[in-house]
Design an enzyme around this catalytic site. Structure first.
Site, PDB file in Angstrom:
ATOM      1  CD  GLU A   1      -2.591   1.461   0.298  1.00 35.21           C
ATOM      2  OE1 GLU A   1      -3.169   0.559  -0.321  1.00 35.21           O
ATOM      3  OE2 GLU A   1      -2.629   2.654  -0.052  1.00 35.21           O
TER       4      GLU A   1
ATOM      5  CD  GLU B   1      -3.824  -1.951   4.408  1.00 37.03           C
ATOM      6  OE1 GLU B   1      -3.374  -2.653   5.318  1.00 37.03           O
ATOM      7  OE2 GLU B   1      -3.198  -0.990   3.927  1.00 37.03           O
TER       8      GLU B   1
END
Ligand code: UN1
Length: 504
Positions: A253, A467
């Protein structure tokens, strides 16, 4: 007056709190006042990282067999304890990270929400059952745990992001080695202490503070099965390369260059509020920050004038002071990056419409403070319109239509979040479809994702994983498909149930 003694903190390995094997420590200082040392934390070396990996490896054998609803009971307790200590944790976080108290309360709340949400997966984690194509045969799928997960987290959400990763890793039955940012170890430690207190068994979560050597081992060691990393695109690339030879599952990320698009029919006051919060909230230090605002030419000048007036009125200060709206940058290095982009923008002939300077007077002198800064007359090819700055700097670009805004909005390397202000539902749905990002907002800024939907982005923001939400389970588990044949004879799929067609 004698100086207050500086607390000394430890690593957490195999259920024990301990110094770094070398005895080395590093200081954690308050970004609003660098005279204030918050604590000394282990500056760990390879020995400590290896001990953590070994502890996680050995704890895995029993933790994976604890029924998921029982693992979840411990995690519910984690959420409960954090709730009780929310205010203290928020204050600790403001001291070490700088963002204002309202926001650190939000950060802790995000950890609570994520923990409750994902703990509940202990009683769900649904697989599929499906008819077999053969008689007297059962077909289903289930999630299985994977082993030791490396969790490597940034400083901008010091408790929320660790929770996004550690809680789903645990509920799925994995064990964890955790390297928090060197800049925010106290919030990480507060979180791990709660895990311990709630009853997470020794070795199931291990925390090691320190620099790149820890990250290197946590991404290369053969006993690591999953790596979940949030941070810069440059480091994310390295993580991916480190993990590739052993085919570890890697969740990345990374950066963003998010935009708010404002159409001529938008409620301009609402859009202004959104741009202030999206651009200058967390001093612009969010992956989701609205660092570009793309405004329709018909309302552009009016918008810029009002945006500048409102940005000038923002109160910059120590996040613990009730009046502060914008805190410091996390570090001198980060502030230097912000300042260098201000210079880059000026050299590219963008116009500094407000701000543009570091703040140094009085109370600002000891911290890493910068004025909220707006660049106007920005064009899409400028570096300030393309590169992530991660500071209180917003670039305003002009567009001629929704299609033009979408074109400009999509034309960056990143794809985390985007937003559109309009009153026109048709435009809203068109932009919703056309923006190639992981998150999209209508009439709200680019920040503020909730825990129960997937979080992540396209292109250089991520590597296809998400996520948060139930999507988090996909990072930390693997599917197993199971067939049970109760016919008592060999049945060949695709063959026995498809006899050769008879020719007429
Ligand atoms: C980040 O900036 O890395 O959507 C996370 C948001 C927050 C999370 C940001 N809930 O802005």
């Amino acid at each position: 007056m004698s100086k207050p003694t500086v607390p000394m903190y430890d690593n957490y390995i195999g259920g024990r709190w301990m110094r770094a094997a070398s005895g080395n420590t590093s200081e954690n200082r308050n970004p609003a006042n660098s005279d204030e040392v918050i604590g000394n934390f282990p500056d760990s070396s390879a020995d400590d990282a290896l001990a953590a990996i070994a502890a996680a490896r050995s704890a895995y054998d029993s933790w994976r067999l604890v029924p998921a609803p029982k693992r979840a009971e411990i995690l519910f307790k984690v959420a409960q304890i954090i709730t009780e200590r929310k205010e203290q944790f928020a204050r600790d976080m403001t001291r070490e990270m700088g963002k204002v108290l309202d926001e650190t309360r939000g950060d802790v709340q995000e950890a609570i929400d994520m923990t409750y949400f994902l703990a509940a997966e202990g009683r769900r984690m649904y697989g599929q059952t499906t008819p077999s194509e053969l008689p007297d045969k059962w077909a289903m799928s289930m999630r299985q745990s994977m082993g030791v997960c490396s969790i490597i987290t940034p400083w901008n959400f010091p408790m929320a992001i660790p929770s996004w990763k550690i809680i789903p890793a645990l509920v799925c039955g994995n064990t964890v080695v955790f390297k928090p940012s060197e800049l925010t170890p106290l919030s990480a430690l507060n979180f791990v202490r709660v895990l311990e207190e709630a009853g997470v068994p020794p070795g199931v979560v291990n925390m090691v503070t320190g620099g790149p050597i820890i990250g290197e081992l946590f991404t290369t060691h053969r006993d690591i099965s999953v790596v979940s990393f949030t941070g810069s695109t440059a480091v994310g690339r390295l993580v991916n390369q480190n993990a590739a030879p052993h085919f570890k599952k890697v969740h990345l990320e990374m950066g963003g260059k998010n935009c708010i698009m404002i159409m001529e029919d938008a409620n301009l006051d609402l859009a202004l509020e959104g741009c202030l919060w999206g651009g200058f909230g967390t001093s612009g230090q969010r992956c989701t920050a609205a660092s570009r605002v793309i405004v329709h030419e018909r309302v552009h000048d009016k918008f810029v004038e009002q945006f500048v007036a409102r940005a000038k009125a923002l109160r910059v200060g120590d996040g613990l002071d009730a009046g502060s709206q914008v805190g410091p940058s996390i570090s001198e290095k980060q502030l230097a990056k912000v300042m260098s982009y201000v210079e880059i923008g000026q050299n590219e002939n963008a116009r500094v419409a407000c701000g543009g300077h570091r703040l140094t007077d009085g109370n600002y002198a000891r911290g890493h403070f910068h004025e909220p800064t707006i660049f106007a007359d920005v064009t899409p090819e400028m570096r300030i319109a393309k590169e992530e700055i991660f500071g209180p700097v917003v670039s305003v670009l002009k567009c001629t239509s929704l299609d033009d805004a979408i074109e400009i909005g999509n034309n960056v390397d990143y794809g985390l979040s985007a937003s559109l202000y309009t009153q026109d539902i048709n435009r809203a749905f068109r932009a919703m479809r056309e923006m190639y990002t992981g998150i999209f907002y209508v009439n709200a800024p680019t920040i503020g994702a909730e825990v129960h939907l997937p979080f992540g982005g396209t292109k250089a923001t991520g590597n296809g994983h998400r996520e948060a939400g139930t999507a988090a389970l996909d990072v930390f588990s693997e599917w197993k498909s199971i067939y049970v044949d109760f016919s008592g004879k060999l049945q060949r799929a695709q063959i026995d149930n498809n006899p050769v067609a008879l020719t007429p």
